[in-house]
Write a protein that holds these residues in place. Structure first.
Motif, PDB file in Angstrom:
ATOM      1  N   ASP A 542      65.296 101.649 -19.179  1.00 28.71           N
ATOM      2  CA  ASP A 542      63.667 101.302 -18.921  1.00 28.71           C
ATOM      3  C   ASP A 542      64.009 100.065 -18.659  1.00 28.71           C
ATOM      4  O   ASP A 542      63.736  99.256 -19.192  1.00 28.71           O
ATOM      5  N   SER A 598      56.339 103.303 -18.490  1.00 28.96           N
ATOM      6  CA  SER A 598      56.833 102.826 -19.172  1.00 28.96           C
ATOM      7  C   SER A 598      56.429 102.753 -20.313  1.00 28.96           C
ATOM      8  O   SER A 598      55.502 102.534 -20.951  1.00 28.96           O
ATOM      9  N   LEU A 643      63.659 109.619 -16.697  1.00 27.06           N
ATOM     10  CA  LEU A 643      63.638 108.900 -15.619  1.00 27.06           C
ATOM     11  C   LEU A 643      62.081 108.857 -14.777  1.00 27.06           C
ATOM     12  O   LEU A 643      62.106 107.885 -15.399  1.00 27.06           O
ATOM     13  N   THR A 646      61.166 105.615 -15.234  1.00 26.47           N
ATOM     14  CA  THR A 646      61.517 103.787 -15.368  1.00 26.47           C
ATOM     15  C   THR A 646      60.855 103.755 -13.816  1.00 26.47           C
ATOM     16  O   THR A 646      60.821 104.706 -13.250  1.00 26.47           O
ATOM     17  N   ARG A 649      65.785 100.556 -13.285  1.00 21.73           N
ATOM     18  CA  ARG A 649      66.410 101.497 -14.708  1.00 21.73           C
ATOM     19  C   ARG A 649      67.999 101.306 -14.220  1.00 21.73           C
ATOM     20  O   ARG A 649      68.045 101.377 -13.240  1.00 21.73           O
ATOM     21  N   SER A 651      70.833 104.732 -14.182  1.00 18.62           N
ATOM     22  CA  SER A 651      70.490 105.461 -15.441  1.00 18.62           C
ATOM     23  C   SER A 651      72.271 106.584 -15.003  1.00 18.62           C
ATOM     24  O   SER A 651      73.062 107.546 -15.587  1.00 18.62           O
TER      25      SER A 651
END
Length: 661
Positions: A542, A598, A643, A646, A649, A651
């Motif tokens: 994040d 978040s 995810l 966020t 991000r 990922s």
């Protein structure tokens, strides 16, 4: 390629050619429960309330495409029933019921009546687009039919008015298609929605109209785009398509059309009875996610199919339409791979593209997203540079009026019945309450108490007037599932070949305590990068951000366009061998609200990481993950969170070996 000729149409209408079964519709493997039989509870109810407190629950008050004051006028393509109103109605009907909002239910009833009051003598569902020479095209009426179907399920006293009006429209549509009318490109690609509405009529309100309904289904298939060919392995694109030639109508590679088209072959299976339809649907589903899939569960199409690159976009409309199609595919075929993916999408891709308070949404989300701002240069070849801003209507307005179906339809499809009406099936795992009647007047109530996917524990209380078999989906990512019935011994629970675990329950009250643990799994992605999963959740770094308000709606101050920019380094590689899961403990046993923001989910995964050289393009998006990165500083522990919480991000991570640093 299938030829859309008058000869082909004649073959369908009985002269010769493709053979169809006329002995009724093939049964779906599982049956839907009517709207209102399943209600959200716990954190999922809170999520629906957040949605209704946000943009979705208020846009009909001020947003010009769907506000009541604009239903009576305007010549926009999106006015009235040409797209926006129809989309909104389809999605708002279940949302209003699930949160028990009498005020919004009155709005959906008003819209239902408004359209029926404006149906003309030919059967066309009105109103027309005023002050416009635009011809009548069929597709935009299909979402309206979905909304009307749901309202009739919820309140069957509406059937006396709705069903005759819908049949009048079906008769008109049948005639129009025979004359080549009503069939522009969008209608030709989204024909399956009308087929599903016709099958609902067949299943519940046949009224002696079998021939009309079956013929109209056939007309839709054979005047529509040939999904059986589009999804064939030899034709399916294996890379981003902007430099490829589509051998079929170009809109078949359009992301939202592809998401909706996933329903086409299971819908035709019901009247062709051809197993090949389900086989090709499965083949196309697998290819779509193999070549364009994302760790968040969804696939990429920044307007058109976009390959595997982590900075290519996924449209919000595509997300909610894929969820609906996956539920339908499961219900027709019984294959749990569809349900597994829908659950992943719901708990990852859907919330990832909305602000936590759900007042702003993106048009396109990215798997690696280091900014949400006007992008120059722009990584999306067919969409504008404003596409990943969080706002009221970045790029196109369609997602503003369509995104609201995602969570409500996830809830309404979370339980189904077996097609003998004897057993109840828990498909999606989340907190809901169910009340229904099974075969033999067996009244069954179910309360699912769980923080899943933020916990592995799922507690189910069942009340039944007669004994029956309770079926529950065991997701493919679960290892070592256990169950305890009525406080008894804890035993391993095994799914059968269908992916469902069967639990025989007596009459009266029963309590099931399920534990569905999962291991951390690592998904290999392009450029030697990896994605991290545990259970249904995809985990991401994040990125800390600041926020700038770019625009504010003149009629609703909470409807804002937001720019997000990074405020800390994001260029991390990770060592996948160092991952450690942290379960966390929700305060007071309750999740914070809104959960998808978040720092709020209790779960996290620690990873050993280090900063690396990782280029950006024009300061607005990351380049591909470096394949063989070198650390430019000391190793550190970084936290990965779900995810969906966020907004900026990483990922898909480059990898390194921390033992050699």
């Amino acid at each position: 390629m299938f030829a859309k000729s008058h000869l082909a149409l004649a073959l369908v209408l009985g002269c010769a050619g493709p053979a169809f079964a006329h002995s009724g519709l093939a049964a779906k493997k599982y049956l839907n429960l009517p709207l209102g039989a399943i209600k959200p509870s716990g954190w999922l109810l809170d999520q629906l309330n957040v949605q209704m407190s946000g943009l979705w629950g208020h846009e009909h008050e001020f947003y010009h495409y769907v506000s009541q004051t604009d239903w009576l006028g305007g010549d926009s393509y999106y006015s009235n029933l040409e797209e926006a109103g129809s989309y909104w109605f389809n999605a708002m009907v279940p949302a209003a019921v699930l949160v028990d909002s009498a005020e919004v239910q009155s709005q959906t009833q008003y819209f239902l009546d408004f359209v029926l009051d404006n149906q003309d003598e030919t059967g066309w569902l009105g109103p027309e687009v005023f002050n416009s020479s635009k011809p009548r095209f069929l597709w935009a009426r299909y979402p309206y039919l979905f909304g009307a179907m749901q309202l009739v399920e919820y309140n069957n006293t509406l059937a006396d008015r709705v069903i005759p009006a819908v049949y009048k429209f079906v008769t008109l549509a049948n005639s129009m298609m025979k004359n080549g009318a009503g069939l522009e490109d969008w209608t030709r690609t989204r024909w399956e929605d009308f087929v599903i509405a016709l099958q609902w009529l067949y299943d519940f309100y046949l009224n002696g109209n079998e021939d009309l309904l079956i013929e109209t289904m056939q007309l839709l298939k054979w005047t529509g785009d040939p999904w059986e060919d589009v999804f064939a392995t030899e034709n399916f694109p294996t890379t981003a398509v902007e430099n490829l030639r589509n051998p079929f109508p170009v809109l078949t590679w359009h992301g939202v059309n592809m998401a909706e088209g996933l329903k086409a072959l299971p819908s035709t299976y019901r009247f062709t009875h051809n197993q090949s339809d389900l086989d090709r649907a499965s083949e196309g589903w697998d290819a779509l996610f193999q070549y364009h899939g994302r760790p968040s569960g969804i696939f990429a199409a920044d307007e058109y199919l976009a390959g595997l690159g982590a900075i290519r976009g996924t449209e919000l409309c595509l997300v909610v339409e894929t969820m609906f199609s996956g539920s339908y595919l499961f219900q027709v075929s019984g294959d749990l791979k569809y349900a597994d993916r829908v659950e992943r999408i719901t708990y990852n891709a859907l919330p990832a593209t909305l602000t936590g308070d759900m007042w702003s949404r993106q048009y396109l989300q990215e798997q690696n997203q280091i900014a949400a701002q006007n992008m120059d240069p722009n990584p999306f070849p067919n969409d504008g540079p404003y596409s990943n801003v969080f706002g009221l209507e970045p790029n196109y307005p369609c997602c503003t009026v369509n995104h609201g179906q995602g969570f409500p339809k996830f809830v309404t499809n979370s339980f189904v019945k077996t097609n003998d009406d004897a057993s109840l099936v828990q498909v999606y795992l989340g907190p809901v309450a169910v009340h229904t009647v099974l075969a033999g007047d067996n009244t069954v109530s179910v309360d699912v108490d769980t923080l899943y996917p933020f916990s592995d524990a799922v507690n189910v209380v069942v009340s039944a007037t007669k004994e029956f078999t309770y079926l529950v989906r065991i997701p493919s990512w679960v290892s070592g599932a256990t169950v305890s019935v009525n406080g008894g011994a804890t035993n391993g629970i095994q799914a059968d070949n269908s992916g469902l675990a069967a639990i025989d329950l007596p009459a009266g009250n029963s309590t099931l305590s399920l534990n569905l643990p999962s291991e951390i799994t690592i998904e290999n992605r392009p450029n030697n990068s990896v994605a991290i999963h545990r259970g249904p959740l995809n985990y991401a770094f994040d990125i800390p951000r600041n926020q700038t308000v770019l625009a504010q709606n003149a009629n609703e101050s909470r409807a804002v366009d937001l720019q997000f920019e990074v405020t800390a380094p994001w260029q991390y590689a990770i060592d996948p061998t160092t991952l450690k899961f942290n379960a966390g403990t929700p305060q007071g046993g309750q999740l914070p609200s809104p959960i998808f923001d978040s720092g709020l989910p209790p779960l996290s995964i620690d990873a050993t990481g280090c900063l690396i050289e990782w280029a950006v393009a024009g300061d607005t998006f990351a380049s591909d993950p470096p394949q063989n990165p070198s650390c430019i500083g000391n190793t550190t522990t970084i936290k990965l969170i779900p995810l969906g919480a966020t907004k900026l991000r990483i990922s898909e991570f480059p990898v390194f070996d921390s033992a050699n640093v």
